[in-house]
Write a protein that holds these residues in place. Structure first.
Motif, PDB file in Angstrom:
ATOM      1  N   VAL A 179       0.828  -1.204   0.000  1.00 26.06           N
ATOM      2  CA  VAL A 179       0.000   0.000   0.000  1.00 26.06           C
ATOM      3  C   VAL A 179       0.865   1.257   0.000  1.00 26.06           C
ATOM      4  O   VAL A 179       0.608   2.205  -0.760  1.00 26.06           O
ATOM      5  CB  VAL A 179      -0.959  -0.011   1.213  1.00 26.06           C
ATOM      6  N   TYR A 180       1.890   1.295   0.827  1.00 22.68           N
ATOM      7  CA  TYR A 180       2.772   2.463   0.863  1.00 22.68           C
ATOM      8  C   TYR A 180       3.468   2.663  -0.485  1.00 22.68           C
ATOM      9  O   TYR A 180       3.588   3.794  -0.971  1.00 22.68           O
ATOM     10  CB  TYR A 180       3.812   2.319   1.979  1.00 22.68           C
ATOM     11  N   ARG A 181       3.923   1.582  -1.094  1.00 24.99           N
ATOM     12  CA  ARG A 181       4.576   1.707  -2.408  1.00 24.99           C
ATOM     13  C   ARG A 181       3.605   2.234  -3.453  1.00 24.99           C
ATOM     14  O   ARG A 181       3.943   3.092  -4.264  1.00 24.99           O
ATOM     15  CB  ARG A 181       5.153   0.359  -2.851  1.00 24.99           C
ATOM     16  N   LYS A 182       2.377   1.716  -3.437  1.00 24.46           N
ATOM     17  CA  LYS A 182       1.378   2.164  -4.413  1.00 24.46           C
ATOM     18  C   LYS A 182       1.055   3.647  -4.229  1.00 24.46           C
ATOM     19  O   LYS A 182       0.966   4.405  -5.191  1.00 24.46           O
ATOM     20  CB  LYS A 182       0.098   1.333  -4.289  1.00 24.46           C
ATOM     21  N   LEU A 183       0.868   4.061  -2.983  1.00 25.15           N
ATOM     22  CA  LEU A 183       0.513   5.455  -2.714  1.00 25.15           C
ATOM     23  C   LEU A 183       1.622   6.419  -3.109  1.00 25.15           C
ATOM     24  O   LEU A 183       1.362   7.491  -3.672  1.00 25.15           O
ATOM     25  CB  LEU A 183       0.164   5.641  -1.237  1.00 25.15           C
TER      26      LEU A 183
ATOM     27  N   LEU B  49      -9.108  -2.262   0.934  1.00 18.73           N
ATOM     28  CA  LEU B  49      -9.711  -2.499   2.249  1.00 18.73           C
ATOM     29  C   LEU B  49      -8.752  -2.087   3.362  1.00 18.73           C
ATOM     30  O   LEU B  49      -9.169  -1.537   4.390  1.00 18.73           O
ATOM     31  CB  LEU B  49     -10.095  -3.977   2.396  1.00 18.73           C
ATOM     32  N   TYR B  50      -7.462  -2.350   3.157  1.00 17.45           N
ATOM     33  CA  TYR B  50      -6.452  -1.955   4.153  1.00 17.45           C
ATOM     34  C   TYR B  50      -6.465  -0.439   4.331  1.00 17.45           C
ATOM     35  O   TYR B  50      -6.419   0.069   5.459  1.00 17.45           O
ATOM     36  CB  TYR B  50      -5.066  -2.426   3.700  1.00 17.45           C
ATOM     37  N   ILE B  51      -6.529   0.280   3.208  1.00 13.29           N
ATOM     38  CA  ILE B  51      -6.548   1.747   3.273  1.00 13.29           C
ATOM     39  C   ILE B  51      -7.797   2.231   4.001  1.00 13.29           C
ATOM     40  O   ILE B  51      -7.729   3.129   4.848  1.00 13.29           O
ATOM     41  CB  ILE B  51      -6.476   2.351   1.855  1.00 13.29           C
TER      42      ILE B  51
ATOM     43  N   ASN C  26      -9.676   0.594   6.189  1.00 15.72           N
ATOM     44  CA  ASN C  26      -9.686   0.175   7.595  1.00 15.72           C
ATOM     45  C   ASN C  26      -8.693   0.960   8.452  1.00 15.72           C
ATOM     46  O   ASN C  26      -8.931   1.186   9.639  1.00 15.72           O
ATOM     47  CB  ASN C  26      -9.396  -1.311   7.712  1.00 15.72           C
ATOM     48  N   PHE C  27      -7.550   1.326   7.857  1.00 17.31           N
ATOM     49  CA  PHE C  27      -6.503   2.014   8.622  1.00 17.31           C
ATOM     50  C   PHE C  27      -6.299   3.447   8.136  1.00 17.31           C
ATOM     51  O   PHE C  27      -5.207   4.007   8.250  1.00 17.31           O
ATOM     52  CB  PHE C  27      -5.188   1.229   8.530  1.00 17.31           C
ATOM     53  N   ARG C  28      -7.356   4.026   7.610  1.00 10.80           N
ATOM     54  CA  ARG C  28      -7.269   5.357   7.006  1.00 10.80           C
ATOM     55  C   ARG C  28      -6.672   6.399   7.950  1.00 10.80           C
ATOM     56  O   ARG C  28      -5.755   7.137   7.583  1.00 10.80           O
ATOM     57  CB  ARG C  28      -8.672   5.788   6.563  1.00 10.80           C
ATOM     58  N   ASN C  29      -7.177   6.485   9.171  1.00 10.80           N
ATOM     59  CA  ASN C  29      -6.710   7.511  10.108  1.00 10.80           C
ATOM     60  C   ASN C  29      -5.245   7.304  10.473  1.00 10.80           C
ATOM     61  O   ASN C  29      -4.462   8.262  10.536  1.00 10.80           O
ATOM     62  CB  ASN C  29      -7.573   7.516  11.365  1.00 10.80           C
ATOM     63  N   ARG C  30      -4.867   6.056  10.712  1.00 14.24           N
ATOM     64  CA  ARG C  30      -3.481   5.766  11.078  1.00 14.24           C
ATOM     65  C   ARG C  30      -2.534   6.088   9.913  1.00 14.24           C
ATOM     66  O   ARG C  30      -1.472   6.674  10.104  1.00 14.24           O
ATOM     67  CB  ARG C  30      -3.343   4.296  11.471  1.00 14.24           C
ATOM     68  N   LEU C  31      -2.945   5.695   8.714  1.00 21.10           N
ATOM     69  CA  LEU C  31      -2.137   5.988   7.526  1.00 21.10           C
ATOM     70  C   LEU C  31      -1.990   7.491   7.321  1.00 21.10           C
ATOM     71  O   LEU C  31      -0.895   7.996   7.063  1.00 21.10           O
ATOM     72  CB  LEU C  31      -2.782   5.368   6.278  1.00 21.10           C
ATOM     73  N   SER C  32      -3.109   8.190   7.420  1.00 13.71           N
ATOM     74  CA  SER C  32      -3.102   9.636   7.200  1.00 13.71           C
ATOM     75  C   SER C  32      -2.185  10.340   8.188  1.00 13.71           C
ATOM     76  O   SER C  32      -1.392  11.217   7.818  1.00 13.71           O
ATOM     77  CB  SER C  32      -4.532  10.173   7.318  1.00 13.71           C
ATOM     78  N   GLU C  33      -2.270   9.965   9.449  1.00 11.30           N
ATOM     79  CA  GLU C  33      -1.427  10.577  10.488  1.00 11.30           C
ATOM     80  C   GLU C  33       0.053  10.296  10.236  1.00 11.30           C
ATOM     81  O   GLU C  33       0.899  11.192  10.366  1.00 11.30           O
ATOM     82  CB  GLU C  33      -1.845  10.032  11.857  1.00 11.30           C
ATOM     83  N   ASP C  34       0.365   9.057   9.842  1.00 10.61           N
ATOM     84  CA  ASP C  34       1.755   8.689   9.602  1.00 10.61           C
ATOM     85  C   ASP C  34       2.327   9.423   8.395  1.00 10.61           C
ATOM     86  O   ASP C  34       3.460   9.915   8.427  1.00 10.61           O
ATOM     87  CB  ASP C  34       1.858   7.175   9.388  1.00 10.61           C
TER      88      ASP C  34
END
Length: 387
Positions: free
Chosen positions: A211-215, A232-234, A236-244
């Protein structure tokens, strides 16, 4: 905690430089090189953890080996036009492996070696103009990457004269361009095996790394279906990803029903952002606006795609010309409808906004096209080229 362990603005800038350049040469960009060296530990840890990528720090250069989750049509060396260019380039790399740093050689020498090693179904013939042009493109890329330097002569004259001679010199970087593989390169029979080899080393948290590579490597991610695991990963973990991502880069994560992508409020000279300054971007923004405004006519599928036949897409281009054409650049004003459609398809494919089925000829407009739309201001007067 040591300063080098803090992911600060310098670390953010260093990661941005690594992601947007093949490598950072100490002799060419000493400030960039030093900045990354100062944040090497924290960059290596974060990039390894989130992306599963290898950071190489050498006394002469720094290189992040950027391996995509999935190869896209717009990836690769933009100057190359056909497979022959890549084959000649690889043969030249093989030739350079046998050269010492600063060792000089003639164009005729490398031509002879490339000709003998060339793996194509038909042999190279330097009396053919197309073969010479392919070699010129390959040599120019060798120079752009600083794998060789010109001592005397000019490669561009080779297109009209196969007897043209140029003197080159191998550089320090020539033997570090290709990344190393666990097995003999000749043991791989298909490019997909190279990707599988990489994921063998990244089995831990593979989904997150994909996911990180794709983004970070692609214009966006599209939801394939309701069970698309990466999307689905994005979600489900949208807030955590966005913050990171906010904390470790200058990018912001955007997640919609059918697409996700990163945007940036900071534009640097080496960035490639959409919309860019090309005239085709203006037309794509207008196309997005028109499709959005006719939802009853353009009904998206469950995954957000809108399907066009080739004739339907050309009709949409004709209607677009009727509304906005007077403001288009001269290049597009004078083009045929099919010519405009072809140009827009190239741009949309490059930005992952469309796919074309070669068998059926159907065009799939992706949700990413609809993220941004544009039109001329209300006081725009027809009859002149837009500014």
């Amino acid at each position: 905690m040591e300063q080098t362990q803090v992911f600060d603005e310098k670390a953010i800038q260093g990661m941005d430089l690594l992601f947007h350049h093949y490598w950072i040469l100490r002799s060419e960009q000493p400030e960039w090189y030093q900045l990354i060296r100062e944040r090497e530990k924290v960059l290596r840890r974060y990039i390894g953890d989130k992306f599963g990528l290898r950071l190489i720090v050498h006394q002469h250069f720094i290189k992040l080996e950027k391996i995509p989750a999935e190869p896209e049509r717009w990836m690769g060396i933009q100057e190359f036009q056909e497979p022959m260019d890549y084959a000649i380039f690889c043969c030249a790399l093989s030739f350079l492996e046998g050269k010492a740093v600063d060792e000089q050689f003639l164009l005729s020498e490398i031509c002879q070696e490339i000709q003998s090693d060339y793996p194509g179904d038909f042999p190279l013939d330097w009396t053919l103009f197309t073969h010479r042009k392919s070699l010129i493109r390959a040599v120019k890329v060798l120079m752009d990457f600083q794998l060789i330097r010109t001592i005397d002569g000019d490669i561009s004259r080779f297109d009209h004269n196969e007897e043209q001679e140029v003197l080159y010199e191998a550089t320090t970087y020539s033997r570090y361009f290709m990344r190393t593989y666990p097995d003999d390169f000749a043991a791989y029979t298909h490019w997909e095996e190279l990707l599988k080899e990489d994921w063998k080393l990244n089995q831990e948290d593979e989904r997150r790394k994909r996911v990180y590579r794709k983004l970070f490597f692609s214009p966006g991610i599209h939801r394939q279906d309701q069970q698309d695991p990466d999307f689905l990963y994005i979600r489900n973990f949208r807030n955590r990803l966005s913050e990171d991502i906010d904390k470790h880069s200058d990018y912001q994560l955007h997640v919609y029903k059918n697409t996700a992508f990163l945007s940036s409020a900071v534009s640097r000279q080496y960035h490639n952002l959409y919309p860019d300054t090309k005239a085709s971007s203006d037309l794509l923004l207008q196309l997005s606006k028109e499709i959005h405004g006719q939802r009853e006519r353009y009904t998206p599928a469950e995954n957000g795609e809108i399907i066009f036949t080739k004739s339907e897409f050309e009709q949409a281009v004709d209607e677009l010309r009727e509304v906005y054409g007077q403001g288009w650049s001269k290049f597009f004003r004078e083009k045929s409808t099919s010519g405009i459609a072809a140009e827009l398809m190239i741009s949309m494919k490059d930005w992952m906004m469309a796919e074309e089925d070669e068998e059926t000829g159907l065009i799939k407009i992706k949700p990413l096209l609809g993220v941004i739309a544009g039109e001329y201001p209300a006081d725009f007067e027809k009859g002149g080229e837009s500014e």
